[in-house]
Design a protein around this motif. Sequence first.
Motif, mmCIF file in Angstrom:
data_model
loop_
_atom_site.group_PDB
_atom_site.id
_atom_site.type_symbol
_atom_site.label_atom_id
_atom_site.label_comp_id
_atom_site.label_asym_id
_atom_site.label_seq_id
_atom_site.Cartn_x
_atom_site.Cartn_y
_atom_site.Cartn_z
ATOM 1 N N ALA A 1 3.916 12.759 -3.851
ATOM 2 C CA ALA A 1 4.498 11.777 -2.930
ATOM 3 C C ALA A 1 4.306 10.358 -3.455
ATOM 4 N N ALA A 2 3.146 10.077 -4.043
ATOM 5 C CA ALA A 2 2.896 8.737 -4.584
ATOM 6 C C ALA A 2 3.825 8.438 -5.758
ATOM 7 N N LEU A 3 4.099 9.446 -6.608
ATOM 8 C CA LEU A 3 5.070 9.252 -7.687
ATOM 9 C C LEU A 3 6.448 8.944 -7.114
ATOM 10 N N ALA A 4 6.846 9.719 -6.124
ATOM 11 C CA ALA A 4 8.164 9.527 -5.524
ATOM 12 C C ALA A 4 8.273 8.169 -4.838
ATOM 13 N N ALA A 5 7.196 7.732 -4.188
ATOM 14 C CA ALA A 5 7.216 6.439 -3.501
ATOM 15 C C ALA A 5 7.383 5.292 -4.487
ATOM 16 N N GLY A 6 6.674 5.366 -5.611
ATOM 17 C CA GLY A 6 6.828 4.331 -6.627
ATOM 18 C C GLY A 6 8.229 4.317 -7.213
ATOM 19 N N LEU A 7 8.771 5.504 -7.439
ATOM 20 C CA LEU A 7 10.125 5.599 -7.998
ATOM 21 C C LEU A 7 11.170 5.087 -7.010
ATOM 22 N N GLN A 8 10.992 5.398 -5.734
ATOM 23 C CA GLN A 8 11.933 4.918 -4.724
ATOM 24 C C GLN A 8 11.915 3.398 -4.645
ATOM 25 N N LEU A 9 10.743 2.808 -4.721
ATOM 26 C CA LEU A 9 10.650 1.349 -4.696
ATOM 27 C C LEU A 9 11.397 0.731 -5.879
ATOM 28 N N VAL A 10 11.159 1.252 -7.082
ATOM 29 C CA VAL A 10 11.809 0.709 -8.277
ATOM 30 C C VAL A 10 13.322 0.912 -8.213
ATOM 31 N N ALA A 11 13.755 2.051 -7.714
ATOM 32 C CA ALA A 11 15.194 2.329 -7.628
ATOM 33 C C ALA A 11 15.896 1.335 -6.703
ATOM 34 N N ALA B 1 0.836 -1.196 0.000
ATOM 35 C CA ALA B 1 0.000 0.000 0.000
ATOM 36 C C ALA B 1 0.868 1.241 0.000
ATOM 37 N N LEU B 2 0.644 2.111 -0.980
ATOM 38 C CA LEU B 2 1.200 3.457 -0.974
ATOM 39 C C LEU B 2 0.064 4.354 -0.505
ATOM 40 N N VAL B 3 0.088 4.746 0.762
ATOM 41 C CA VAL B 3 -1.084 5.385 1.362
ATOM 42 C C VAL B 3 -0.640 6.488 2.310
ATOM 43 N N SER C 1 -4.018 -1.601 6.950
ATOM 44 C CA SER C 1 -4.162 -2.836 7.719
ATOM 45 C C SER C 1 -4.308 -4.051 6.823
ATOM 46 N N THR C 2 -4.880 -3.846 5.644
ATOM 47 C CA THR C 2 -5.155 -4.954 4.732
ATOM 48 C C THR C 2 -3.906 -5.443 4.029
ATOM 49 N N CYS C 3 -3.036 -4.517 3.640
ATOM 50 C CA CYS C 3 -1.862 -4.878 2.840
ATOM 51 C C CYS C 3 -0.711 -5.339 3.734
ATOM 52 N N GLU C 4 0.117 -6.213 3.181
ATOM 53 C CA GLU C 4 1.223 -6.777 3.942
ATOM 54 C C GLU C 4 2.316 -5.756 4.212
ATOM 55 N N VAL C 5 2.597 -4.902 3.218
ATOM 56 C CA VAL C 5 3.653 -3.896 3.325
ATOM 57 C C VAL C 5 3.033 -2.523 3.115
ATOM 58 N N VAL C 6 3.428 -1.563 3.924
ATOM 59 C CA VAL C 6 2.925 -0.192 3.805
ATOM 60 C C VAL C 6 4.094 0.750 3.551
ATOM 61 N N LEU C 7 3.987 1.518 2.464
ATOM 62 C CA LEU C 7 4.938 2.595 2.186
ATOM 63 C C LEU C 7 4.189 3.908 2.401
ATOM 64 N N PRO C 8 4.348 4.532 3.554
ATOM 65 C CA PRO C 8 3.603 5.767 3.843
ATOM 66 C C PRO C 8 4.020 6.898 2.899
ATOM 67 N N LEU C 9 3.056 7.747 2.548
ATOM 68 C CA LEU C 9 3.348 8.883 1.672
ATOM 69 C C LEU C 9 3.881 10.090 2.436
ATOM 70 N N HIS C 10 3.651 10.151 3.731
ATOM 71 C CA HIS C 10 4.230 11.210 4.575
ATOM 72 C C HIS C 10 3.847 12.613 4.093
ATOM 73 N N ALA C 11 2.664 12.747 3.462
ATOM 74 C CA ALA C 11 2.263 14.056 2.948
ATOM 75 C C ALA C 11 1.634 14.938 4.020
#
Length: 349
Positions: A162-172, A127-129, A138-148
């Motif tokens: 923040a959601a764009l940055a979170a996806g990019l950080q994961l891929v990087a 979850a990117l939330v 709570s539903t997803c196994e891993v949470v990447l907070p957006l911290h917005a």
Amino acid sequence: MTNDPQISASTAMLREAQEAPEVVARLLSANASLCRDLGARLRASPPPFAVTCARGSSDNAATFAKYLLEIHSGLVTASVGPSVTSVYAARPRMRGALFLAVSQSGRSPDILDLAKAGRDDGALTVALVNDTTSPLASTCEVVLPLHAGPEKSVAATKSFIAALAAGLQLVAHWSADEALLAALDKLPEILHQAAQKDWSSAAPLIAKADDLFVVGRGLGFAVAQEAALKLKETSGIHAEAMSAAELMHGPWTLAGENFPILVMSQRDETLGGVNDLVARLNEQNVPVIVAGAADGPARAMLPFVDGVHPFIAPIALIQSFYPLVNAVALARGRNPDAPPRLRKVTETV
């Protein structure tokens, strides 16, 4: 964007958009260990495919993630409609997949239903939330907070970036791409520079239009989608996101003096085709606004932060766009913080 301090401070949307560089700096620092661990897990057990699940601006961020995963990771990525599970009661087979749910609130029942179906079937659910106390977290196994932080305007800005940055950080981190990781470190400063770019020359042309195409391609298509959505919801303009490749298949016949085209482009393999499109539109006397790396001439050539990684460039463009759409909304007599009939949290089934 404007020299008038009263206008600059007049909307929550604009103030929140200007917080994005600090939000992204906070996110990159706080989520680094999470992304390193998740990246190592994905390298050890590569998923056969990926699934994204989102609505609205979050779905535009999911489009960005899709292009990242397919271009950089070679991972086929599908956007699954949440209604498949919430309305049709189907259960798509997602065993072993990477499941990315993107949401600001994490409270829409249809998103939750699909996320639960993915986890039950054995997908790795992430979850990117923005709200880490939400049901989606709570539903997803891993949470990447957006911290917005709190976002009061109905129109999402800092949470989208923040959601764009979170996806990019994961891929990087997943790819362990040193060049991309280094570019990511520079993202907050690049966003700060992008926020200072003055796009006001485009405001009069856009403000008088009732119809508009926003064109992007590849990684830039996601921010074209976001720009079109913001023009709809804040300014009452019938704006449609269009791939630079698809525009030539018929839709461009709609464009004309009262139907301008905003082109958002990055300096990558798509640029040659986008330049050809801009040239052809100019030959047809279609009013074109160019934001990004594409060549002119155009009715307006908007300044941008050049010399950045092509995966970073679209994020910088949307940062520069938000003050423009704020100005367009105000010029059309609308309050971008409270669009008619819209609420901050939309819960669909």
